[in-house]
Design an enzyme around this catalytic site. Structure first.
Site, PDB file in Angstrom:
ATOM      1  N   ARG A 258       0.919  -1.298   0.023  1.00 45.85           N
ATOM      2  CA  ARG A 258       0.151   0.005   0.020  1.00 45.85           C
ATOM      3  C   ARG A 258       0.956   1.204   0.146  1.00 45.85           C
ATOM      4  NH1 ARG A 258      -5.556  -0.574   1.814  1.00 45.85           N
ATOM      5  NH2 ARG A 258      -5.651  -2.394   2.847  1.00 45.85           N
TER       6      ARG A 258
ATOM      7  N   LEU B 186       1.424   3.184   5.437  1.00 49.18           N
ATOM      8  CA  LEU B 186       1.482   1.956   6.543  1.00 49.18           C
ATOM      9  C   LEU B 186       0.234   1.891   7.328  1.00 49.18           C
ATOM     10  CD1 LEU B 186       5.317   2.983   7.841  1.00 49.18           C
ATOM     11  CD2 LEU B 186       4.409   0.630   6.056  1.00 49.18           C
ATOM     12  N   GLY B 187       0.018   0.602   7.882  1.00 48.56           N
ATOM     13  CA  GLY B 187      -1.083   0.560   8.872  1.00 48.56           C
ATOM     14  C   GLY B 187      -2.316  -0.550   8.422  1.00 48.56           C
ATOM     15  N   GLY B 188      -1.970  -0.881   7.139  1.00 45.12           N
ATOM     16  CA  GLY B 188      -3.045  -2.028   6.856  1.00 45.12           C
ATOM     17  C   GLY B 188      -4.231  -1.751   6.616  1.00 45.12           C
TER      18      GLY B 188
ATOM     19  N   ALA C 266     -25.355  -8.989   9.728  1.00 47.72           N
ATOM     20  CA  ALA C 266     -25.607  -7.942  10.851  1.00 47.72           C
ATOM     21  C   ALA C 266     -24.443  -8.236  11.814  1.00 47.72           C
ATOM     22  CB  ALA C 266     -27.067  -8.508  11.665  1.00 47.72           C
TER      23      ALA C 266
ATOM     24  N   THR D 182     -20.406  -9.584   4.950  1.00 50.55           N
ATOM     25  CA  THR D 182     -20.705 -11.236   5.350  1.00 50.55           C
ATOM     26  C   THR D 182     -19.648 -11.710   5.665  1.00 50.55           C
ATOM     27  OG1 THR D 182     -20.536 -11.598   2.886  1.00 50.55           O
ATOM     28  CG2 THR D 182     -22.764 -11.451   3.768  1.00 50.55           C
TER      29      THR D 182
ATOM     30  N   ARG E 213     -14.704 -11.635   6.511  1.00 53.48           N
ATOM     31  CA  ARG E 213     -13.710 -11.439   5.702  1.00 53.48           C
ATOM     32  C   ARG E 213     -12.913 -12.840   5.576  1.00 53.48           C
ATOM     33  NH1 ARG E 213     -12.129  -6.212   5.279  1.00 53.48           N
ATOM     34  NH2 ARG E 213      -9.922  -6.791   5.299  1.00 53.48           N
TER      35      ARG E 213
ATOM     36  N   ALA F 151      -7.924  -6.804  15.152  1.00 47.10           N
ATOM     37  CA  ALA F 151      -6.627  -6.174  15.411  1.00 47.10           C
ATOM     38  C   ALA F 151      -5.610  -6.176  16.378  1.00 47.10           C
ATOM     39  CB  ALA F 151      -6.789  -4.282  14.953  1.00 47.10           C
TER      40      ALA F 151
ATOM     41  N   HIS G 235     -16.553   7.610  42.003  1.00 46.17           N
ATOM     42  CA  HIS G 235     -17.924   8.071  41.717  1.00 46.17           C
ATOM     43  C   HIS G 235     -18.123   9.479  41.348  1.00 46.17           C
ATOM     44  CE1 HIS G 235     -22.285   8.635  42.246  1.00 46.17           C
ATOM     45  NE2 HIS G 235     -22.039   9.655  42.931  1.00 46.17           N
TER      46      HIS G 235
HETATM   47  P1  NAI Z   1     -19.087 -11.000  10.636  1.00 43.39           P
HETATM   48  O1  NAI Z   1     -18.551 -12.192  10.608  1.00 43.39           O
HETATM   49  O2  NAI Z   1     -18.965 -10.346  11.872  1.00 43.39           O
HETATM   50  O3  NAI Z   1     -20.661 -10.959  10.092  1.00 43.39           O
HETATM   51  C1  NAI Z   1     -21.281 -11.446   9.026  1.00 43.39           C
HETATM   52  C2  NAI Z   1     -22.755 -11.651   9.036  1.00 43.39           C
HETATM   53  O4  NAI Z   1     -23.141 -12.058   7.664  1.00 43.39           O
HETATM   54  C3  NAI Z   1     -23.157 -12.911   9.921  1.00 43.39           C
HETATM   55  O5  NAI Z   1     -24.001 -12.571  10.866  1.00 43.39           O
HETATM   56  C4  NAI Z   1     -23.647 -13.886   8.709  1.00 43.39           C
HETATM   57  O6  NAI Z   1     -24.711 -14.652   9.455  1.00 43.39           O
HETATM   58  C5  NAI Z   1     -24.100 -12.918   7.733  1.00 43.39           C
HETATM   59  N1  NAI Z   1     -24.375 -13.557   6.437  1.00 43.39           N
HETATM   60  C6  NAI Z   1     -23.490 -14.191   5.786  1.00 43.39           C
HETATM   61  N2  NAI Z   1     -23.934 -14.804   4.336  1.00 43.39           N
HETATM   62  C7  NAI Z   1     -25.061 -14.361   4.533  1.00 43.39           C
HETATM   63  C8  NAI Z   1     -26.125 -14.143   3.488  1.00 43.39           C
HETATM   64  N3  NAI Z   1     -25.804 -15.050   2.209  1.00 43.39           N
HETATM   65  N4  NAI Z   1     -27.231 -13.593   3.929  1.00 43.39           N
HETATM   66  C9  NAI Z   1     -27.535 -12.765   4.688  1.00 43.39           C
HETATM   67  N5  NAI Z   1     -26.513 -12.892   5.840  1.00 43.39           N
HETATM   68  C10 NAI Z   1     -25.364 -13.187   5.720  1.00 43.39           C
HETATM   69  O7  NAI Z   1     -18.379 -10.168   9.392  1.00 43.39           O
HETATM   70  P2  NAI Z   1     -18.257  -8.542   9.141  1.00 43.39           P
HETATM   71  O8  NAI Z   1     -19.213  -7.729   9.886  1.00 43.39           O
HETATM   72  O9  NAI Z   1     -18.164  -8.579   7.627  1.00 43.39           O
HETATM   73  O10 NAI Z   1     -16.633  -8.259   9.847  1.00 43.39           O
HETATM   74  C11 NAI Z   1     -15.477  -9.090   9.311  1.00 43.39           C
HETATM   75  C12 NAI Z   1     -14.440  -9.332  10.391  1.00 43.39           C
HETATM   76  O11 NAI Z   1     -13.960  -7.859  10.626  1.00 43.39           O
HETATM   77  C13 NAI Z   1     -15.008  -9.801  11.666  1.00 43.39           C
HETATM   78  O12 NAI Z   1     -14.304 -10.947  12.088  1.00 43.39           O
HETATM   79  C14 NAI Z   1     -15.117  -8.736  12.618  1.00 43.39           C
HETATM   80  O13 NAI Z   1     -14.474  -9.092  13.961  1.00 43.39           O
HETATM   81  C15 NAI Z   1     -13.920  -7.978  12.182  1.00 43.39           C
HETATM   82  N6  NAI Z   1     -14.274  -6.552  12.506  1.00 43.39           N
HETATM   83  C16 NAI Z   1     -14.141  -5.953  13.795  1.00 43.39           C
HETATM   84  C17 NAI Z   1     -14.324  -4.877  14.031  1.00 43.39           C
HETATM   85  C18 NAI Z   1     -14.343  -4.374  15.348  1.00 43.39           C
HETATM   86  O14 NAI Z   1     -13.738  -5.082  16.462  1.00 43.39           O
HETATM   87  N7  NAI Z   1     -15.080  -3.544  15.948  1.00 43.39           N
HETATM   88  C19 NAI Z   1     -14.973  -3.668  13.159  1.00 43.39           C
HETATM   89  C20 NAI Z   1     -15.059  -4.360  11.788  1.00 43.39           C
HETATM   90  C21 NAI Z   1     -14.756  -5.686  11.433  1.00 43.39           C
END
Ligand code: NAI
Length: 462
Positions: free
Chosen positions: A35, A38-40, A177, A267, A269, A317, A441
């Site tokens: 990229r 840096l930082g991914g 979701a 959906t 990664r 991360a 408090h």
């Molecule tokens: P996720 O794995 O959290 O959620 C994906 C959702 O999509 C699941 O609920 C699944 O049932 C649904 N799904 C899959 N196929 C489907 C279909 N055909 N129709 C309808 N629903 C479907 O994935 P997400 O939100 O994309 O995140 C990816 C990764 O990034 C996760 O491992 C997450 O932990 C990480 N991440 C973490 C963050 C944080 O820590 N705040 C912020 C953003 C991402």
């Protein structure tokens, strides 16, 4: 050409943190990064930019919902999308430059370009092949799309496109979701976009404590997000700046569809290992396309290690950062280690959701005897003062020993509050230990203590 003790591929949280730790331990270190900065993913198109937009839109929401109640009058602010994106880019720039500075300070070489591993002990970046005693793959992950769904990053987008839309869309369908869907869905919902979240499962946020899931869905619903649960998305058709999402309701197999200006595919990664040459090297992979490693992050090929999103475990991360530190320590002859039982997870919506350790459902499945201590933020004076009484803290402790097994928070500053339980769990503390610790408090963290009290004698304020 140069020769390194450690050459890390990827400068995301796993790679750059591992590089700094290795340099601190006296190793000669380089990081290959293709990229421009840096930082991914995290810094450039993930955690950091999304937090900037979540912050800005939360401020807008506060102004619209609560300013007048607090006696702050005047015209409500309006979103200036161009400026909001500029602010987000400024935040990214500050952070990526910060890592450049840390690399210089720690004498880490940045090898600019996409790396391949032509043979063990060798890494090619651009036209140059470097020698490395140890190679650490920290190349992260990419959005995994659905069959029948073509991403153009304009009308049908991943989180990357969602962070840089040319204008605020009137409507958005979010597929999934999970964390990304709900964080980005919140951003746009607060900006006035009509957001519909279509999720395969019958609940949101898979893997979370069920009580938290229900409360969270209710609260997001109140904020205007619509949910279609139990719906499997099968196809997305995009034409003329609009897209139609076709899904099947699982309960009756009926075919339905929803149209929107933008469709966000969230959906999940998948590991990003393309172009590294792992096939030729014979690096063993798991069935799910992750790089297989042993307890010391060593792959099946001597001298090649892997950490972060490319290996198994939560794609977070901070999990990658901890593995970066651990592998650096192992390579320096120390005993690097990650405690996978105490890795917090946070969703940065409003309110925040934070979780660590076991959920109640997991404890039930394991047949463990446990007790529950729950405390509502309604009983917390500070939370009520800032309109944040909706939500709760739930602590799960072993029934016999009182040792804390898990904690789930939905409420103000949950992502920060969770860490006192992380520390407590790291030290094997009991709920009583937490309950007997003086908490200032008035703070939100008093709710943590009250939940700990609720595991035994009962809280004071409910
Ligand atoms: P996720 O794995 O959290 O959620 C994906 C959702 O999509 C699941 O609920 C699944 O049932 C649904 N799904 C899959 N196929 C489907 C279909 N055909 N129709 C309808 N629903 C479907 O994935 P997400 O939100 O994309 O995140 C990816 C990764 O990034 C996760 O491992 C997450 O932990 C990480 N991440 C973490 C963050 C944080 O820590 N705040 C912020 C953003 C991402």
């Amino acid at each position: 050409m140069a020769s390194y003790d450690v050459l890390i591929i990827g400068s995301g949280p796993g790679g750059y943190v591992g590089a700094i730790r290795a340099a601190q331990l006296g190793l000669k270190v380089a990081v290959a990064e293709g990229r421009e900065t840096l930082g991914g993913t995290c810094l450039n198109v993930g955690c950091i930019p999304s937090k900037a937009l979540l912050h800005a839109t939360h401020m807008l929401h506060e102004a619209e919902e609560n300013f007048a109640k607090m006696g702050l009058s005047g015209a409500a602010p309006k979103p200036d999308w161009k400026q909001m994106l500029a602010y987000k880019d400024e935040v990214i720039g500050q952070n990526t430059k910060g890592i450049e500075f840390l690399f210089k300070k720690n004498k880490i070489d940045w090898l600019k370009g996409w790396a391949t591993i032509p043979a063990p002990g060798k890494v090619t970046v651009g036209d140059t092949t470097h020698d490395a005693k140890a190679i650490v793959i920290a190349s992260g992950s990419e959005a995994s799309t659905l069959p029948g769904v073509e991403i153009d990053e304009k009308t049908v987008v991943t989180s990357t496109g969602a962070l840089a839309l040319p204008k605020i869309p009137k409507s958005m369908v979010v597929i999934g979701a999970g964390v990304i869907g709900l964080e980005m869905g919140s951003v746009y919902s607060r900006l006035g976009t009509e957001v519909t979240v279509v999720e395969y499962l019958d609940h949101i946020t898979p893997g979370m404590d069920a009580e938290v899931q229900k409360t969270f869905q209710r609260m997001l619903g109140k904020q205007g997000l619509k949910f279609v649960l139990g719906a499997a998305v099968e196809k997305v058709e995009a034409a003329k700046g609009k897209a139609r999402v076709h899904y099947k309701l699982r309960k009756d197999d009926s075919a339905q569809s929803a149209e929107a200006e933008v469709v966000l595919v969230a959906t999940g990664r998948r590991p990003f290992t393309q172009g590294l040459g792992l096939d030729k090297l014979g690096v063993e992979m798991t069935k799910r396309g992750q790089i297989a490693v042993d307890a010391h992050y060593a792959t099946s090929v001597k001298g090649i290690y892997a950490i972060g999103d490319v290996i198994e475990g939560p794609m977070l991360a901070h999990k990658a950062e901890d593995e970066g530190v651990a592998v650096a320590e192992i390579l320096a002859g120390q005993a690097g280690h990650v405690n996978y039982g105490v890795i917090p997870g946070v969703i940065y919506t409003h309110p925040e959701v934070a979780t660590v350790g076991k959920t109640e459902e997991q404890l039930k499945d394991e047949g463990r005897a446990y007790k529950v201590g729950k405390f509502s933020f309604m009983g917390n004076g500070r939370a009520k003062a800032v309109f944040a009484g909706d939500g709760f803290v739930k602590i799960l402790a072993d029934k016999e020993t009182d040792r804390i097994l898990g904690c789930h928070v939905i409420g103000p500053m949950a992502g920060d509050l969770i860490h006192e339980v992380c520390v407590a769990m790291e030290f094997g503390a009991s709920a009583e230990d937490l309950a007997r610790t003086c908490h200032a408090h008035p703070t939100f963290s008093e709710a943590m203590r009250e939940a700990a009290l609720a595991c035994n004698d009962g809280p004071i304020h409910s």
